[in-house]
Design a protein around this motif. Sequence first.
Motif, PDB file in Angstrom:
ATOM      1  N   GLN A 190      62.594   1.713  50.098  1.00  0.00           N
ATOM      2  CA  GLN A 190      61.518   2.314  49.831  1.00  0.00           C
ATOM      3  C   GLN A 190      60.407   1.343  49.693  1.00  0.00           C
ATOM      4  OE1 GLN A 190      62.070   2.825  45.204  1.00  0.00           O
ATOM      5  NE2 GLN A 190      59.745   3.548  44.896  1.00  0.00           N
TER       6      GLN A 190
ATOM      7  N   SER B 158      70.709   1.412  36.930  1.00  0.00           N
ATOM      8  CA  SER B 158      69.422   2.601  37.226  1.00  0.00           C
ATOM      9  C   SER B 158      69.412   2.594  35.068  1.00  0.00           C
ATOM     10  CB  SER B 158      70.213   3.580  37.838  1.00  0.00           C
ATOM     11  OG  SER B 158      70.672   4.714  37.038  1.00  0.00           O
TER      12      SER B 158
ATOM     13  N   ILE D  22      64.076  12.193  48.368  1.00  0.00           N
ATOM     14  CA  ILE D  22      63.789  11.478  46.597  1.00  0.00           C
ATOM     15  C   ILE D  22      62.877   9.853  46.784  1.00  0.00           C
ATOM     16  CG2 ILE D  22      64.881   9.671  45.200  1.00  0.00           C
ATOM     17  CD1 ILE D  22      67.738  11.663  46.106  1.00  0.00           C
ATOM     18  N   SER D  26      59.745   9.547  44.417  1.00  0.00           N
ATOM     19  CA  SER D  26      59.608   8.584  44.024  1.00  0.00           C
ATOM     20  C   SER D  26      58.239   7.297  43.628  1.00  0.00           C
ATOM     21  CB  SER D  26      60.767   7.965  43.781  1.00  0.00           C
ATOM     22  OG  SER D  26      62.183   8.436  43.388  1.00  0.00           O
ATOM     23  N   SER D  27      57.941   7.192  45.263  1.00  0.00           N
ATOM     24  CA  SER D  27      56.873   6.911  44.987  1.00  0.00           C
ATOM     25  C   SER D  27      55.334   6.479  44.949  1.00  0.00           C
ATOM     26  CB  SER D  27      56.959   6.224  46.435  1.00  0.00           C
ATOM     27  OG  SER D  27      58.386   6.025  47.320  1.00  0.00           O
ATOM     28  N   PRO D  30      55.323   7.058  40.179  1.00  0.00           N
ATOM     29  CA  PRO D  30      55.976   6.763  39.181  1.00  0.00           C
ATOM     30  C   PRO D  30      55.966   7.033  38.018  1.00  0.00           C
ATOM     31  CG  PRO D  30      55.181   4.977  39.998  1.00  0.00           C
ATOM     32  CD  PRO D  30      54.496   6.010  40.616  1.00  0.00           C
ATOM     33  N   SER D 259      58.492   1.527  39.777  1.00  0.00           N
ATOM     34  CA  SER D 259      58.680   2.471  39.961  1.00  0.00           C
ATOM     35  C   SER D 259      59.529   2.390  40.928  1.00  0.00           C
ATOM     36  CB  SER D 259      57.522   2.520  41.479  1.00  0.00           C
ATOM     37  OG  SER D 259      58.024   1.596  42.613  1.00  0.00           O
ATOM     38  N   GLN D 262      62.440   4.798  39.575  1.00  0.00           N
ATOM     39  CA  GLN D 262      62.888   5.583  39.041  1.00  0.00           C
ATOM     40  C   GLN D 262      63.269   6.110  40.360  1.00  0.00           C
ATOM     41  OE1 GLN D 262      58.401   7.866  38.989  1.00  0.00           O
ATOM     42  NE2 GLN D 262      59.963   9.953  39.696  1.00  0.00           N
ATOM     43  N   ASN D 263      63.758   5.606  41.131  1.00  0.00           N
ATOM     44  CA  ASN D 263      64.415   5.657  42.532  1.00  0.00           C
ATOM     45  C   ASN D 263      65.484   5.527  42.541  1.00  0.00           C
ATOM     46  OD1 ASN D 263      64.528   5.846  45.509  1.00  0.00           O
ATOM     47  ND2 ASN D 263      64.575   3.759  45.063  1.00  0.00           N
ATOM     48  N   THR D 266      67.028   8.600  40.205  1.00  0.00           N
ATOM     49  CA  THR D 266      66.559   9.687  41.141  1.00  0.00           C
ATOM     50  C   THR D 266      68.115   9.647  41.758  1.00  0.00           C
ATOM     51  OG1 THR D 266      64.246  10.034  40.874  1.00  0.00           O
ATOM     52  CG2 THR D 266      65.686  12.048  41.848  1.00  0.00           C
TER      53      THR D 266
END
Lengths: 234, 212, 255, 290
Positions: A190, B158, D22, D26-27, D30, D259, D262-263, D266
Amino acid sequence: MPYLNTFIFFAAYSVLYKNNPMYRLAQSLVVGVGAGYLLVANINAFNRGVIMNTFVNGNINWAMLLPWILGLAYLCIFIPRLINVYRAVSILTLTVGMGVVLPYGPALFWTVSVGYAQNALNFLSEGLSVSTLGQLLTAVCYALALSYFFFTDYAAKPTTAFRKLGRVVLLVYTAMTITTTALGKINLVQWKVLDTLQGVPATWWIPALMFIVMLIDNFYPLRNLIGKGSEVSS
Amino acid sequence: MGQQGDSIADQILANLPTVVGLIGMFIIASLYWTDPGWDFAVTLRNSVTLSLPWPVGIVSVLLIRRHVRNIMRSESTLPYDVVIVGSAAVMVVLGLVSGPGDATLAALYANVNIIGTMSVISAIAISILSPMIRIYRAKTWTMAFLIGLSILAFMTYSPLGQMIHPIIPQLGDFVQIYISGASDSAFWISTYIGAIALITRMILLKEKLKPN
Amino acid sequence: MSFQLVRVDILAVFIVSFGTLLVSAFVLKGTKLRQIPTVEASFEAVRVATEKGTPLLFDTGWTGANFWGHSSGLTTLAFVPATLELLKQISKEAAPLGVRIITGTTNAVYAMMSRDFMEAGYAEAGHPEAFVPEDINFYPDNTGLVMSDVDKIHRYNIGAAVMIGGHNQTSNIVIYEALHATGAMLVAGEIWPNDNSMAALVADYLSFAEENIAIGAYLSDDPVPKAILAGEDLIKAFLIGVVVIGGLLFGLGVL
Amino acid sequence: MNEMAKINWKDTRLIYIMVFGIIYISSLAPIALPVPIVQWSKDFYTTINEGVTVDFNDPPREFGGVEEGTRVFVLNSGETSKLWGDMSEAVTTVWKDLRARGANILLWSSSPDNAATLNKYLLPLMYGINPQNHPDYGVKFVNLGYVAGGNQLLEQWKDDLIAITPYDAYGNSLADMPMMSNFNELKVEADLMIGLDARGLETIYVVRYNTPVLEMGGTDSASYLALSYTAGYFKGMIMGQRGGAEYEILSGIAGKARSYLQNTFTISTIMVIIMIVANVQYVLKKKEEN
């Protein structure tokens, strides 16, 4: 350079589709640049560490002769008659490395075992809490997991039940590590994705282009354009 | 193997490099128990460290030479061999002409190798998720336990667990700190015991440090 | 030159450990040991590679790293003799079968030693001509190693792999995933516990921690190395005793 | 384990595409998610905010938290270059907090790639493209850059840093810098050490000189650093992007760590669902076969 940076990052991923020229180009660059850098770094290290200190103010520094001798002795691997000279120096390198770290073994296994013993029954003096319960569990799990490693019948047979539990303790570590590793490393993906979107200049189009090329290749193999067979068999 | 019939003197002579190496090892190990260290031991340790650029240099040259030969033989990997040799040559020239601090050299290394490393390390995530999806089926109680723990770990690391109930991440952290911690210790400590046993085998000349 | 003796308690533990193992070497000969899965499986991997007609990947990653003596280095160094002896024995097995062995390492000294041991293995098998020095692959860093391994796995359609050593930050799983793509048999034993977790996820055969260091002793016919392994159990039992009995004594305030 | 393997997802490329999908989504958007705050993160913040006592040796050392002039030695000596994408937000937020509190920060990198990583991603963000020209440089921040020697170097620096390393990363003399006038004998003149995935500080500093040490690492660094936290050597730890989000909440400093959460949220949700569904399917099929 940002373009090169993004290309290398995502070209490495392209092998997930199949082995392809973009991947092999990135791989060749990593090996070539890495080898060149390593050579430069080591020439520099030997220069600063040994050559510059061999003659100081016109006087020879005898302590610096040993690295020269050891270093040159490595070349004997190419001279069959002198192969034992190479072997001697490689063994010395191995054993000296071991000598530096050898004492850490007993230092670690003694202090850790004693530490666990000291804290195991802390709940007797400090009362039952998450922490004291955890310390007791740690001591028990450590003993169980260590028993898993017994090699011999005389130790392993009478402790079969404990060793089975020890295996479970090791599995707990395995399961937790597999998941935390996956979650930790996915953040790296990411991070680079965000870099391609928000960096200056934006380079998101490079992975997008790669994806499109691979998509086209899936339906119409691009090597048909070149008209040559590929050596890639997967 | 095949040494049981030899006399001790023969064995020592046949394994002279190993014997010298072992003496070196204990000289170096003594530094841990002496304060300050003694000069000879420090000189020996430093000399070995200082000589290490040689083997690194030799095998790096061999690596590049292999690809030079491929180019000369016009192997099917020709374009890639050219990239390897060419990029290595650029790095060496830059380093030798402008020094190891050269800005282009550093930039090339950062934008090829450092980012390449980050790419490979990040690919670990996908390489783990893929077999997890393929393999994690509760065929045995052990596997069921493993799957349960994995779900706990996903919920702990998470926000998922916290959203369901705060006890979930607390439980996950408890398992990680106390059980995984103990397991990690047992792993390392058995390895260190194994290393000391290896050295005992070396002392008795029972561990091969040379191929014959 | 004067110096003071320090950390005497650790010195005592060190000497007692060695003493125990040395005495065991002579007293515990003939004790029966359990199997280590990867020893036999490594030779099975040679046979699988033969059947599939592909080379065998023998990857040791960072084995032998830290020759300069970093504090975490003992374990990577302790793997050196075991993996080299295994490489030699595998080479002996592979030479008459015509199986090519492709190695991978990031350590220079280890790469040179591999060359020596592998050449000796081919020579002992009576096939010195089959030894190809260029199959000893040294890579400047772990990234080069992983990426090149993945390329080779696909390019040669690798059918079997022995991966005993260490990788960086669990990057071994990236190689394992490529091996899955070609349906290769995987024999694995890693240095670091987190790398081992990756091997536990997918390997066909797995050994770990001190088992990997003991491989050299298992490959030998000599009873003495095996007796030393038996001696290790005494140390482990003692440490378990320290935790259990020591725990009670500390907890009850006796110590 | 893989003898039990049965591929449901025959083409693993589906998995790869799913993961990338995903991450992209997500990015792009967020949202804030609840974050559990683990004890070692709380301890990390408490140590910076209020301080800690370290008592491995007599007399104990009282550290009163980071305030104006506190000497903080940051050791970029682990696997930072490889873990940066997982550590970026935590390191950035903590650094911002240290600056806001007026700390004097000394930075050392143990390898060229670790140095290059911070030079590329952190220092420009904090001090501009040329950190050595920033007004804080030499007064509130000094970068030693890459200095070779590892733990051996730390052993030597404990007595006299400037004697071993007279110049900073940019070739300036350390002796001429105001910040370094009382930041030399690290065993007593470093008030706090923050390791970026650093190893070996326990034996070199903590147990001998009662130096307070905090650690920052990647999410899975906990598997090898947790031992030192539970043993009391580390007075707190911040791990991965989750640690970054925890520190943002604790300190109130705005950042981007959420953010990333969130990744992971998910991915975790999908993985949990896949595992549950696949196993329910498996059990049902097994029952049918029986």
